[in-house]
Design a protein around this motif. Structure first.
Motif, PDB file in Angstrom:
ATOM      1  N   GLN A 161      24.809 -40.973 -50.081  1.00 29.58           N
ATOM      2  CA  GLN A 161      25.660 -40.598 -51.206  1.00 29.58           C
ATOM      3  C   GLN A 161      27.112 -40.765 -50.803  1.00 29.58           C
ATOM      4  O   GLN A 161      27.442 -40.628 -49.625  1.00 29.58           O
ATOM      5  CB  GLN A 161      25.401 -39.135 -51.597  1.00 29.58           C
ATOM      6  CG  GLN A 161      23.999 -38.905 -52.143  1.00 29.58           C
ATOM      7  CD  GLN A 161      23.770 -37.467 -52.559  1.00 29.58           C
ATOM      8  OE1 GLN A 161      24.691 -36.831 -53.061  1.00 29.58           O
ATOM      9  NE2 GLN A 161      22.564 -36.969 -52.355  1.00 29.58           N
ATOM     10  N   PRO A 162      27.977 -41.035 -51.764  1.00 29.46           N
ATOM     11  CA  PRO A 162      29.378 -41.313 -51.425  1.00 29.46           C
ATOM     12  C   PRO A 162      30.090 -40.162 -50.723  1.00 29.46           C
ATOM     13  O   PRO A 162      31.058 -40.375 -50.003  1.00 29.46           O
ATOM     14  CB  PRO A 162      30.036 -41.577 -52.783  1.00 29.46           C
ATOM     15  CG  PRO A 162      28.966 -41.659 -53.786  1.00 29.46           C
ATOM     16  CD  PRO A 162      27.700 -41.156 -53.201  1.00 29.46           C
ATOM     17  N   THR A 163      29.564 -38.932 -50.919  1.00 30.78           N
ATOM     18  CA  THR A 163      30.232 -37.767 -50.321  1.00 30.78           C
ATOM     19  C   THR A 163      29.616 -37.375 -48.987  1.00 30.78           C
ATOM     20  O   THR A 163      30.034 -36.396 -48.375  1.00 30.78           O
ATOM     21  CB  THR A 163      30.092 -36.556 -51.258  1.00 30.78           C
ATOM     22  OG1 THR A 163      28.695 -36.410 -51.560  1.00 30.78           O
ATOM     23  CG2 THR A 163      30.891 -36.746 -52.535  1.00 30.78           C
ATOM     24  N   LYS A 164      28.601 -38.106 -48.561  1.00 32.18           N
ATOM     25  CA  LYS A 164      27.873 -37.694 -47.360  1.00 32.18           C
ATOM     26  C   LYS A 164      27.924 -38.762 -46.282  1.00 32.18           C
ATOM     27  O   LYS A 164      28.316 -39.891 -46.548  1.00 32.18           O
ATOM     28  CB  LYS A 164      26.412 -37.416 -47.727  1.00 32.18           C
ATOM     29  CG  LYS A 164      26.253 -36.262 -48.696  1.00 32.18           C
ATOM     30  CD  LYS A 164      24.790 -35.937 -48.841  1.00 32.18           C
ATOM     31  CE  LYS A 164      24.594 -34.660 -49.631  1.00 32.18           C
ATOM     32  NZ  LYS A 164      23.192 -34.230 -49.558  1.00 32.18           N
ATOM     33  N   ALA A 165      27.487 -38.374 -45.085  1.00 35.33           N
ATOM     34  CA  ALA A 165      27.445 -39.353 -44.003  1.00 35.33           C
ATOM     35  C   ALA A 165      26.339 -38.984 -43.013  1.00 35.33           C
ATOM     36  O   ALA A 165      25.891 -37.838 -42.975  1.00 35.33           O
ATOM     37  CB  ALA A 165      28.792 -39.412 -43.296  1.00 35.33           C
ATOM     38  N   VAL A 166      25.897 -39.978 -42.247  1.00 35.61           N
ATOM     39  CA  VAL A 166      24.802 -39.776 -41.301  1.00 35.61           C
ATOM     40  C   VAL A 166      25.105 -40.463 -39.970  1.00 35.61           C
ATOM     41  O   VAL A 166      25.647 -41.563 -39.942  1.00 35.61           O
ATOM     42  CB  VAL A 166      23.477 -40.378 -41.852  1.00 35.61           C
ATOM     43  CG1 VAL A 166      22.343 -40.227 -40.834  1.00 35.61           C
ATOM     44  CG2 VAL A 166      23.087 -39.734 -43.167  1.00 35.61           C
ATOM     45  N   LEU A 167      24.721 -39.772 -38.893  1.00 38.20           N
ATOM     46  CA  LEU A 167      24.700 -40.360 -37.560  1.00 38.20           C
ATOM     47  C   LEU A 167      23.229 -40.443 -37.172  1.00 38.20           C
ATOM     48  O   LEU A 167      22.568 -39.419 -37.015  1.00 38.20           O
ATOM     49  CB  LEU A 167      25.447 -39.415 -36.615  1.00 38.20           C
ATOM     50  CG  LEU A 167      26.217 -39.988 -35.436  1.00 38.20           C
ATOM     51  CD1 LEU A 167      27.201 -41.041 -35.866  1.00 38.20           C
ATOM     52  CD2 LEU A 167      26.963 -38.842 -34.740  1.00 38.20           C
ATOM     53  N   LEU A 168      22.747 -41.660 -37.083  1.00 40.35           N
ATOM     54  CA  LEU A 168      21.312 -41.858 -36.909  1.00 40.35           C
ATOM     55  C   LEU A 168      21.056 -42.325 -35.480  1.00 40.35           C
ATOM     56  O   LEU A 168      21.393 -43.452 -35.132  1.00 40.35           O
ATOM     57  CB  LEU A 168      20.896 -42.940 -37.908  1.00 40.35           C
ATOM     58  CG  LEU A 168      19.480 -43.076 -38.387  1.00 40.35           C
ATOM     59  CD1 LEU A 168      19.020 -41.792 -39.060  1.00 40.35           C
ATOM     60  CD2 LEU A 168      19.407 -44.227 -39.401  1.00 40.35           C
ATOM     61  N   ILE A 169      20.487 -41.459 -34.667  1.00 40.58           N
ATOM     62  CA  ILE A 169      20.203 -41.846 -33.282  1.00 40.58           C
ATOM     63  C   ILE A 169      18.791 -42.417 -33.238  1.00 40.58           C
ATOM     64  O   ILE A 169      17.843 -41.766 -33.688  1.00 40.58           O
ATOM     65  CB  ILE A 169      20.312 -40.619 -32.351  1.00 40.58           C
ATOM     66  CG1 ILE A 169      21.746 -40.087 -32.362  1.00 40.58           C
ATOM     67  CG2 ILE A 169      19.873 -40.995 -30.936  1.00 40.58           C
ATOM     68  CD1 ILE A 169      21.928 -38.753 -31.644  1.00 40.58           C
ATOM     69  N   THR A 170      18.654 -43.619 -32.751  1.00 41.36           N
ATOM     70  CA  THR A 170      17.314 -44.214 -32.718  1.00 41.36           C
ATOM     71  C   THR A 170      17.211 -45.257 -31.608  1.00 41.36           C
ATOM     72  O   THR A 170      18.216 -45.781 -31.119  1.00 41.36           O
ATOM     73  CB  THR A 170      16.951 -44.860 -34.074  1.00 41.36           C
ATOM     74  OG1 THR A 170      15.616 -45.353 -34.000  1.00 41.36           O
ATOM     75  CG2 THR A 170      17.896 -46.000 -34.432  1.00 41.36           C
ATOM     76  N   HIS A 171      15.988 -45.518 -31.227  1.00 45.65           N
ATOM     77  CA  HIS A 171      15.739 -46.583 -30.243  1.00 45.65           C
ATOM     78  C   HIS A 171      15.233 -47.849 -30.907  1.00 45.65           C
ATOM     79  O   HIS A 171      15.130 -48.886 -30.272  1.00 45.65           O
ATOM     80  CB  HIS A 171      14.687 -46.120 -29.225  1.00 45.65           C
ATOM     81  CG  HIS A 171      15.224 -45.162 -28.215  1.00 45.65           C
ATOM     82  ND1 HIS A 171      16.201 -45.495 -27.318  1.00 45.65           N
ATOM     83  CD2 HIS A 171      14.933 -43.850 -27.968  1.00 45.65           C
ATOM     84  CE1 HIS A 171      16.481 -44.447 -26.550  1.00 45.65           C
ATOM     85  NE2 HIS A 171      15.728 -43.432 -26.936  1.00 45.65           N
ATOM     86  N   TYR A 172      14.831 -47.733 -32.181  1.00 38.97           N
ATOM     87  CA  TYR A 172      14.106 -48.860 -32.769  1.00 38.97           C
ATOM     88  C   TYR A 172      14.692 -49.354 -34.071  1.00 38.97           C
ATOM     89  O   TYR A 172      15.182 -48.581 -34.894  1.00 38.97           O
ATOM     90  CB  TYR A 172      12.641 -48.463 -32.996  1.00 38.97           C
ATOM     91  CG  TYR A 172      11.986 -47.989 -31.737  1.00 38.97           C
ATOM     92  CD1 TYR A 172      11.677 -48.893 -30.721  1.00 38.97           C
ATOM     93  CD2 TYR A 172      11.732 -46.637 -31.527  1.00 38.97           C
ATOM     94  CE1 TYR A 172      11.105 -48.457 -29.533  1.00 38.97           C
ATOM     95  CE2 TYR A 172      11.158 -46.195 -30.349  1.00 38.97           C
ATOM     96  CZ  TYR A 172      10.849 -47.113 -29.359  1.00 38.97           C
ATOM     97  OH  TYR A 172      10.297 -46.676 -28.198  1.00 38.97           O
ATOM     98  N   GLN A 173      14.571 -50.637 -34.254  1.00 38.23           N
ATOM     99  CA  GLN A 173      15.022 -51.304 -35.461  1.00 38.23           C
ATOM    100  C   GLN A 173      14.247 -50.837 -36.698  1.00 38.23           C
ATOM    101  O   GLN A 173      14.780 -50.758 -37.794  1.00 38.23           O
ATOM    102  CB  GLN A 173      14.847 -52.820 -35.265  1.00 38.23           C
ATOM    103  CG  GLN A 173      15.088 -53.661 -36.495  1.00 38.23           C
ATOM    104  CD  GLN A 173      16.496 -53.497 -37.039  1.00 38.23           C
ATOM    105  OE1 GLN A 173      17.468 -53.402 -36.294  1.00 38.23           O
ATOM    106  NE2 GLN A 173      16.610 -53.440 -38.363  1.00 38.23           N
TER     107      GLN A 173
END
Ligand SMILES: Nc1ncnc2c1ncn2[C@@H]1O[C@H](COP(=O)(O)OP(=O)(O)OP(=O)(O)O)[C@@H](O)[C@H]1O
Ligand SMILES: [Mg+2]
Lengths: 359, 247
Positions: B194-206
């Motif tokens: 959403q335009p008001t939100k944000a995410v930091l996505l920690i991952t090892h895989y595509q």
């Protein structure tokens, strides 16, 4: 020290090693306080109010309970409680509404005996509450006939002083005794019980939770004697100790040679809210029969810091997270209370204690 | 929304983060990849305020306020959600109680009315359903006896109920089966894209990034962001490994 305290056993005796005899003597010498409000729970049935060990007839409603002279036993605490006390005797198949007893102390010491005798298949529920200050000492003799059922709930809510409970119970064939104790006041305590599984297939659940803070000391010393086969006993005790307080839980199971197929369980767990607090645990098994199932667990720990952070990361403030985890820790010990009103009251008392202790 | 400048952090006196700088704006999804032990989870814990993770240098601001000044529960109320790599088991506390307390504690900080038991249950059931989690699991103690994948899914149910502004999702994809991966991916998009939100996505895989398309991909190695790029960087990493690219 008042004379009345002098002839108690010394802490050098194994069964009394953790007893707070000094606290007991100090309680007996407490200066009088005003009598606190005696609040009965909203239940049907008998309501007895004892003020300093004397029945307040005007404010009591005995129903099937009688009041009169009772014999004591030969136990160090029990023998003091000879004299006038209350009795509940039920005939075969009889069932009563709950019996509530509030014990108010305004200081010094008082001693009251009581007797619960249930004939075959009778059923009863007894709820007791201790408030005020001073030393209150009680001796309760319980005899359950074949198939009789007794549910007892006892809460210690004195802000100060000491409560000692000496309990002697004989549980008959297929009879059941469930007793839950809550120590959520500021008083010291000793719950000292001898339970005898006197009939085939007798059942006992005996436990509770003792919560201590400041310099307080509470303890239980319970011995279950399986004298007959096929009995089951469960002792579930939870201790929570904050500040410099101390809780001691000693629970013993004895299984006689011919008491085969006994199932005995002891679960003693302590939670330290501060490193300066102490929880002593002593589970004991003395088994002379060969075909028995006895399990015991005894652990002392602190709050799980990973769970604490997990809860905080979801928005729960630290003190509230501690209260939730501590409450979950004692939940097992209170959930056996069958009556919902009583259970809710005990849970509210535990919550109130936690709120104050974790402030 | 989030601005991390020259962040240094240590655990038990051991430096783990060594000058990490990262900015995340509203409307963006950033993926963080990197070798085991690089400090990815540490970054999540530092953002969440876990005790024992000491910031020795640098700053973190969230919506203009100093995040490091806030207690963990205040960070949550400010809108920060941490999805754990290893969700914690809490015996004796039901999911329902845990989440209702969480949500209402946050609402209290924001001067919003608490949700009643009924209102909360309705919300929780809807969210569980969207993430294909059996509503019965809400009654069970938090994560106790949950499988690895169920724990991760439960993190997403929590995120859906709490509806945060900013989420750090630490290996939310690990332990998920193929169908669950899609459901969780859809969930992240639905709740957070959403335009008001944000995410930091920690991952090892595509594979998670096939569902949740990142706007930026960063490589975190030895406590620093060593490389940043667009979605294509993740493909390149998968092909060539960290040794080539992050060094
Ligand atoms: N309590 C601790 N004491 C000492 N070192 C720690 C502690 N916790 C983590 N570390 C170390 O910090 C470093 C970074 O750990 P972190 O969990 O942040 O790595 P990660 O990037 O998330 O790795 P993974 O991909 O395996 O999840 C590791 O070397 C780890 O061993
Ligand atoms: Mg990690």
């Amino acid at each position: 020290m008042s004379d009345a305290v002098l002839d108690l056993p010394s802490a050098r005796e194994e069964a009394w090693r953790w007893a707070d005899l000094g606290g007991l003597a100090a309680a007996a010498a407490l200066a009088p306080v005003a009598a606190p409000e005696a609040e009965f729970l909203d239940l049907l049935g008998a309501k007895l109010l004892f003020v300093d060990g004397v029945l307040d007839e005007a404010r009591s409603d005995l129903h099937r309970v009688t009041v009169g002279a009772l014999a004591a036993d030969d136990h160090a605490l029990g023998r003091r409680a000879a004299g006038t006390g209350w009795s509940l005797h039920l005939d075969a198949q009889a069932v009563t509404d709950p019996v509530q007893i509030v014990h108010v102390a305004t200081g010094r010491q008082n001693h009251v005996p009581s007797e619960i005798v249930l004939a075959e298949d009778a059923a009863a529920e007894v709820v007791e509450t201790f408030v005020g200050a001073g030393w209150q000492n009680r001796f309760t003799r319980t005899r359950l006939g074949k198939g009789a059922r007794l549910m007892r709930s006892v809460r210690l809510l004195q802000p100060a002083g000491f409560v000692s409970l000496r309990e002697a119970a004989e549980i008959g064939e297929a009879a059941s005794l469930v007793a839950v104790f809550l120590g959520a006041g500021g008083q010291g305590s000793r719950i000292d019980a001898q339970l005898t599984m006197a009939g085939d297939g007798a059942f006992v659940e005996y436990g509770g939770t003792l919560l201590t803070s400041a310099e307080q000391r509470q303890e239980c010393a319970v011995r279950v004697n399986h004298a007959k086969p096929n009995g089951a006993s469960r002792q579930v005790w939870r201790a929570v100790a904050a500040d410099r307080s101390q809780v001691s839980l000693a629970a013993a199971v004895e299984v006689a040679r011919h008491a085969q197929k006994t199932d005995g369980e002891q679960s003693l767990r302590g939670l330290l809210l501060d490193r300066t607090a102490t929880v002593n645990l002593k589970p004991e098994l003395e088994i002379f029969a060969d075909d028995v199932k006895c399990a015991h667990g005894a652990t002392v720990g602190e709050l799980d810091q990973r769970a604490m952070f997990y809860m905080q990361s979801r928005g729960i403030p630290r003190a509230r997270a501690e209260a939730i985890l501590t409450r979950a820790f004692v939940a097992d010990a209170l959930e056996r209370i069958g009556d919902e009103t009583v259970r809710a009251a005990f849970e509210a008392d535990a919550d109130a204690w936690l709120e104050a202790a974790l402030d | 929304m989030l601005r991390i400048e020259n962040l240094h952090a240590e655990i038990d006196g051991k430096p783990i983060l060594k000058g990490l700088t990262l900015s995340v704006n509203a409307g963006e999804i950033h993926a963080i990849m990197g070798p085991n032990g690089a400090g990815k989870s540490t970054l999540g814990y530092v953002l969440g305020g876990r005790p024992g993770y000491e910031v020795t240098e640098g700053s973190i601001t969230f919506d203009g306020q100093d995040l490091l000044e806030l207690e963990p529960h205040e960070r949550a109320a400010a809108g920060v959600f941490l999805g754990f790599q290893y969700p914690v088991e809490i015996p004796g506390v039901s999911n329902v109680q845990f989440l209702r307390e969480s949500l209402n504690a946050q609402r209290a900080v924001r001067s919003e009315k608490p949700l009643s038991g009924g209102e909360f249950l309705k919300l929780a059931r809807e969210e569980a359903k969207k993430l294909d989690m059996d509503a019965e699991m809400l009654k069970r103690p938090v994560n106790v006896g949950f499988s690895g994948g169920e724990k991760k899914r439960n993190e997403m149910v929590q995120m859906g109920i709490i509806d945060p502004k900013f989420a750090i999702l630490d290996e939310t994809d690990s332990g998920l089966d193929i169908d669950a991966l899609r459901i969780v991916g859809d969930g992240i998009n639905r709740i957070m894209r959403q335009p008001t939100k944000a995410v930091l996505l920690i991952t090892h895989y595509q594979r998670l990034l096939d569902y949740v398309k990142p706007d930026f991909v960063h490589v975190l190695a030895d406590g620093r962001i060593t490389r940043s790029g667009g979605a294509e960087l993740a493909h390149q990493l998968e092909r060539e490994g960290y040794a080539e690219i992050a060094a």
